[in-house]
Design an enzyme around this catalytic site. Structure first.
Site, PDB file in Angstrom:
ATOM      1  CE  LYS A  11       0.716   1.293   4.564  1.00  0.00           C
ATOM      2  NZ  LYS A  11       1.604   2.388   4.918  1.00  0.00           N
ATOM      3  CG  ASP A 136      -0.695   0.379   8.553  1.00  0.00           C
ATOM      4  OD1 ASP A 136      -1.438   1.255   9.040  1.00  0.00           O
ATOM      5  OD2 ASP A 136       0.426   0.617   8.082  1.00  0.00           O
TER       6      ASP A 136
HETATM    7  O1  C5P Z   1       0.099  -0.748  15.225  1.00  0.00           O
HETATM    8  P1  C5P Z   1       1.518  -1.059  14.989  1.00  0.00           P
HETATM    9  O2  C5P Z   1       2.011  -2.192  15.841  1.00  0.00           O
HETATM   10  O3  C5P Z   1       1.855  -1.240  13.552  1.00  0.00           O
HETATM   11  O4  C5P Z   1       2.332   0.235  15.441  1.00  0.00           O
HETATM   12  C1  C5P Z   1       3.686   0.227  15.799  1.00  0.00           C
HETATM   13  C2  C5P Z   1       3.932   1.356  16.783  1.00  0.00           C
HETATM   14  O5  C5P Z   1       3.676   2.613  16.162  1.00  0.00           O
HETATM   15  C3  C5P Z   1       2.992   1.331  17.971  1.00  0.00           C
HETATM   16  O6  C5P Z   1       3.542   0.562  19.027  1.00  0.00           O
HETATM   17  C4  C5P Z   1       2.864   2.786  18.355  1.00  0.00           C
HETATM   18  O7  C5P Z   1       3.945   3.165  19.163  1.00  0.00           O
HETATM   19  C5  C5P Z   1       3.001   3.497  17.036  1.00  0.00           C
HETATM   20  N1  C5P Z   1       1.686   3.872  16.451  1.00  0.00           N
HETATM   21  C6  C5P Z   1       1.019   4.964  16.966  1.00  0.00           C
HETATM   22  N2  C5P Z   1      -0.208   5.312  16.434  1.00  0.00           N
HETATM   23  C7  C5P Z   1      -0.734   4.633  15.401  1.00  0.00           C
HETATM   24  C8  C5P Z   1      -0.056   3.521  14.863  1.00  0.00           C
HETATM   25  C9  C5P Z   1       1.162   3.175  15.408  1.00  0.00           C
HETATM   26  O8  C5P Z   1       1.486   5.616  17.898  1.00  0.00           O
HETATM   27  N3  C5P Z   1      -1.911   5.014  14.893  1.00  0.00           N
END
Ligand code: C5P
Length: 280
Positions: A11, A136
């Site tokens: 994406k 995501d």
């Molecule tokens: O959701 P994901 O595990 O992919 O995100 C990795 C890190 O990015 C999370 O632990 C968080 O610290 C940060 N994040 C965030 N806000 C989001 C997505 C991700 O702060 N909307």
């Protein structure tokens, strides 16, 4: 079912605004997710006596540090059932690149194991499990163009087809999304992405004036090389260019394949370049 082969697409984010920090540690954001269907990883699934996972990219973990394995384990926990499958992952999407490769692999795993082992999970059930795996991952369950809000899991499908070629350029720099979010100071301005689509097509004039990725400022400062990719794409005549996710990939949308190919030739040979032309 004996065998499933599935393509897990990449994406790009067309705009990414980080709006506010939340009590749960995540950030509220607003973005437009667009699937790149001709750039994909390939996953294969087969029932087996024992769980077995292999990956073409030897630098990636084979344990629960890999979202494919984590997805399988989370399904086992939810269903209270052992899932003995042989899973193979052929990587084509660069990792930690802002292209959602790992998230897409995780979504493909949920969909495929649900089908193969007749787990009976509905789309809504899968959405919840997907969000536990990553912000995501819900988008990739359908992988259709969508406005994303909250952590990215609230999705509103949009009618959009990019008919122009998209040149995707990755310099091989790994960026941790977690670290990138840690650096950001939320702008707290509400971004309205809906005007960028006019009758199912992108409005490039509007985009050039209004569409930003809030991570660019921080990432370009840390890695000037990534900002230079954007400059090169713009100089080469891109209609619009932006970093995807928290980087390090930058894409440029071009008027025609010839100008996109010309731009591609300007990048070093060790860069990952992919020219997406799904509608040609
Ligand atoms: O959701 P994901 O595990 O992919 O995100 C990795 C890190 O990015 C999370 O632990 C968080 O610290 C940060 N994040 C965030 N806000 C989001 C997505 C991700 O702060 N909307």
């Amino acid at each position: 079912m004996k065998y499933i082969e599935i393509k897990a697409p990449a994406k790009i984010n067309i705009g990414l605004s980080v709006l506010s920090k939340r009590a749960d540690g995540y950030h509220n954001l607003s973005t437009l997710f667009y699937p790149i269907t001709d750039l994909y990883d390939i996953l294969t699934f087969q029932p087996a006596d024992q769980f077995n996972f292999s990956c073409s990219d030897k630098s990636l973990p084979l344990d629960s540090g890999n979202l494919v394995v984590k997805a399988k384990e989370l399904l086992e926990k939810k269903m209270d059932k052992r899932i003995s499958a042989r899973i193979e992952l052929k990587k084509k999407i660069p990792s930690q690149a802002g292209l959602g490769g790992g998230s897409s692999d995780a979504a493909a795993t949920l969909i495929s194991l649900n089908e193969m082992f007749r787990l009976g999970l509905k789309h809504e059930d899968l959405l919840g499990i997907a969000l536990e795996l990553g912000s995501d991952v819900p988008f990739f369950l359908r992988a259709l163009p969508a406005l994303g809000s909250s952590r990215g899991e609230i999705l509103e499908l949009v009618d959009l087809t990019i008919t122009e070629p998209v040149l995707i350029v990755n310099p091989g720099i790994n960026i941790s999304t977690k670290e990138a979010f840690r650096k950001i100071i939320p702008a707290d301005v509400k971004a309205d992405y809906s005007p960028l689509i006019k009758e199912g097509r992108l409005d490039f004039n509007f985009m050039r004036r209004n569409i930003r990725n809030d991570f660019e400022k921080y990432v370009f400062e840390l890695f000037p090389e990534i900002g230079e990719i954007k400059d090169m794409l713009n100089h080469a005549g891109a209609l619009f260019s932006l970093m995807s996710g928290s980087g390090s990939t930058v894409y440029g949308i071009f008027e025609d394949v010839e100008s996109a190919k010309k731009a591609e030739m300007e990048f070093p040979k060790n860069y990952f370049c992919f020219l997406s032309t799904p509608h040609h």
